[in-house]
Design an enzyme around this catalytic site. Sequence first.
Site, PDB file in Angstrom:
ATOM      1  N   SER A  21       0.836  -1.219   0.000  1.00 50.45           N
ATOM      2  CA  SER A  21       0.000   0.000   0.000  1.00 50.45           C
ATOM      3  C   SER A  21       0.867   1.263   0.000  1.00 50.45           C
ATOM      4  O   SER A  21       0.496   2.270  -0.608  1.00 50.45           O
ATOM      5  CB  SER A  21      -0.985   0.002   1.173  1.00 50.45           C
ATOM      6  OG  SER A  21      -0.311   0.227   2.381  1.00 50.45           O
ATOM      7  N   MET A  94      10.938  -6.477   4.278  1.00 51.73           N
ATOM      8  CA  MET A  94      11.252  -7.168   5.528  1.00 51.73           C
ATOM      9  C   MET A  94      12.594  -7.890   5.527  1.00 51.73           C
ATOM     10  O   MET A  94      12.773  -8.877   6.240  1.00 51.73           O
ATOM     11  CB  MET A  94      10.123  -8.134   5.884  1.00 51.73           C
ATOM     12  CG  MET A  94       8.809  -7.422   6.135  1.00 51.73           C
ATOM     13  SD  MET A  94       9.009  -6.101   7.372  1.00 51.73           S
ATOM     14  CE  MET A  94       7.309  -5.710   7.743  1.00 51.73           C
ATOM     15  N   ILE A  96      16.963  -7.390   5.715  1.00 50.54           N
ATOM     16  CA  ILE A  96      17.990  -6.424   6.110  1.00 50.54           C
ATOM     17  C   ILE A  96      19.055  -6.375   5.012  1.00 50.54           C
ATOM     18  O   ILE A  96      19.572  -7.426   4.599  1.00 50.54           O
ATOM     19  CB  ILE A  96      18.578  -6.799   7.482  1.00 50.54           C
ATOM     20  CG1 ILE A  96      17.464  -6.625   8.535  1.00 50.54           C
ATOM     21  CG2 ILE A  96      19.785  -5.937   7.817  1.00 50.54           C
ATOM     22  CD1 ILE A  96      17.827  -7.095   9.918  1.00 50.54           C
ATOM     23  N   LEU A  97      19.334  -5.178   4.528  1.00 54.62           N
ATOM     24  CA  LEU A  97      20.319  -5.041   3.450  1.00 54.62           C
ATOM     25  C   LEU A  97      21.730  -5.099   4.036  1.00 54.62           C
ATOM     26  O   LEU A  97      21.965  -4.636   5.156  1.00 54.62           O
ATOM     27  CB  LEU A  97      20.107  -3.701   2.737  1.00 54.62           C
ATOM     28  CG  LEU A  97      18.756  -3.545   2.021  1.00 54.62           C
ATOM     29  CD1 LEU A  97      18.536  -2.092   1.608  1.00 54.62           C
ATOM     30  CD2 LEU A  97      18.653  -4.469   0.816  1.00 54.62           C
ATOM     31  N   HIS A 113       8.794   3.233   8.756  1.00 51.21           N
ATOM     32  CA  HIS A 113       8.661   2.317   9.891  1.00 51.21           C
ATOM     33  C   HIS A 113       7.442   2.722  10.717  1.00 51.21           C
ATOM     34  O   HIS A 113       7.238   3.913  10.993  1.00 51.21           O
ATOM     35  CB  HIS A 113       9.936   2.383  10.744  1.00 51.21           C
ATOM     36  CG  HIS A 113       9.924   1.425  11.892  1.00 51.21           C
ATOM     37  ND1 HIS A 113      10.120   0.065  11.714  1.00 51.21           N
ATOM     38  CD2 HIS A 113       9.703   1.615  13.210  1.00 51.21           C
ATOM     39  CE1 HIS A 113      10.029  -0.538  12.899  1.00 51.21           C
ATOM     40  NE2 HIS A 113       9.781   0.378  13.824  1.00 51.21           N
ATOM     41  N   GLU A 178       1.044   6.973   7.091  1.00 56.43           N
ATOM     42  CA  GLU A 178       2.242   6.558   6.339  1.00 56.43           C
ATOM     43  C   GLU A 178       2.145   6.994   4.886  1.00 56.43           C
ATOM     44  O   GLU A 178       3.124   7.428   4.271  1.00 56.43           O
ATOM     45  CB  GLU A 178       2.406   5.029   6.388  1.00 56.43           C
ATOM     46  CG  GLU A 178       2.801   4.494   7.751  1.00 56.43           C
ATOM     47  CD  GLU A 178       3.087   2.992   7.722  1.00 56.43           C
ATOM     48  OE1 GLU A 178       3.634   2.488   6.724  1.00 56.43           O
ATOM     49  OE2 GLU A 178       2.748   2.311   8.703  1.00 56.43           O
TER      50      GLU A 178
HETATM   51  C1  GAR Z   1       3.838  -0.659   6.772  1.00 59.42           C
HETATM   52  O1  GAR Z   1       3.087  -0.405   7.924  1.00 59.42           O
HETATM   53  C2  GAR Z   1       5.298  -0.330   7.007  1.00 59.42           C
HETATM   54  O2  GAR Z   1       5.495   0.777   7.826  1.00 59.42           O
HETATM   55  C3  GAR Z   1       5.770  -1.584   7.689  1.00 59.42           C
HETATM   56  O3  GAR Z   1       5.125  -2.636   7.012  1.00 59.42           O
HETATM   57  C4  GAR Z   1       3.885  -2.165   6.492  1.00 59.42           C
HETATM   58  C5  GAR Z   1       3.870  -2.472   5.016  1.00 59.42           C
HETATM   59  O4  GAR Z   1       2.607  -2.180   4.466  1.00 59.42           O
HETATM   60  N1  GAR Z   1       7.182  -1.690   7.622  1.00 59.42           N
HETATM   61  C6  GAR Z   1       7.900  -2.287   8.550  1.00 59.42           C
HETATM   62  O5  GAR Z   1       7.430  -2.807   9.536  1.00 59.42           O
HETATM   63  C7  GAR Z   1       9.387  -2.289   8.287  1.00 59.42           C
HETATM   64  N2  GAR Z   1      10.103  -2.562   9.470  1.00 59.42           N
HETATM   65  P1  GAR Z   1       2.451  -2.015   2.901  1.00 59.42           P
HETATM   66  O6  GAR Z   1       3.091  -3.256   2.257  1.00 59.42           O
HETATM   67  O7  GAR Z   1       0.960  -1.984   2.684  1.00 59.42           O
HETATM   68  O8  GAR Z   1       3.140  -0.761   2.486  1.00 59.42           O
END
Ligand code: GAR
Length: 192
Positions: A21, A94, A96-97, A113, A178
């Site tokens: 998203s 998800m 780590i680079l 984040h 976000e």
């Molecule tokens: C989002 O909430 C993002 O902030 C989080 O995963 C979700 C992805 O949603 N990211 C992390 O937790 C990274 N550590 P999306 O695939 O719908 O953008």
Amino acid sequence: MVLSTGSNKIKTAVFISGRGSNLNSLIKFSKLKNSPITIDMIISNNPKSKGLEYGKIHKIKKKVFDFKNTLSEKKILKELEKNNINLICLAGFMKILSLNFIKNFKGKILNIHPSLLPKYKGLNTHEKAIKNKDKYSGCTVHFVNSRLDSGKIINQKKVKINKFDTPKTLAKKILIQEHKLYPEAITKILSL
Ligand code: GAR
């Protein structure tokens, strides 16, 4: 700032692992007339990421790599170079680079984040905020460095936690923010 827009838009790759998203919100942002970026690649470590469908819809090049070893990272770096990518946005990515990968894109990798960093690095951020009875949580966009969720913060949005919130309802409220935060962060760093 290492990035420079000049008259050209910054070629951007978005790295995802799942739903996408935030990727969708970045694509929408990139299509605005005055947007400083174009989204030229979508990269995922997971062939089943729903977000890969946005590549199909918007005709954006998509690639899946397993990110398991330096060989696959080398391939990714080559692909990014071939496509003149100058900015990487991690969006629900998800993995780590490696330090070597980050060095190759120093100052040009951003991450979003779902917490008010430095609070709650890593996973299960909403559970942690509720469990600690925090009044607010939120989201952060930051530069990526070699330590998890620890790079320089670019911007944040706060979200109020009410007593009926569950990790699920809180995640939903934060996700709305976000989608605004990431485009604002990009605009901010490109105008520095
Ligand atoms: C989002 O909430 C993002 O902030 C989080 O995963 C979700 C992805 O949603 N990211 C992390 O937790 C990274 N550590 P999306 O695939 O719908 O953008």
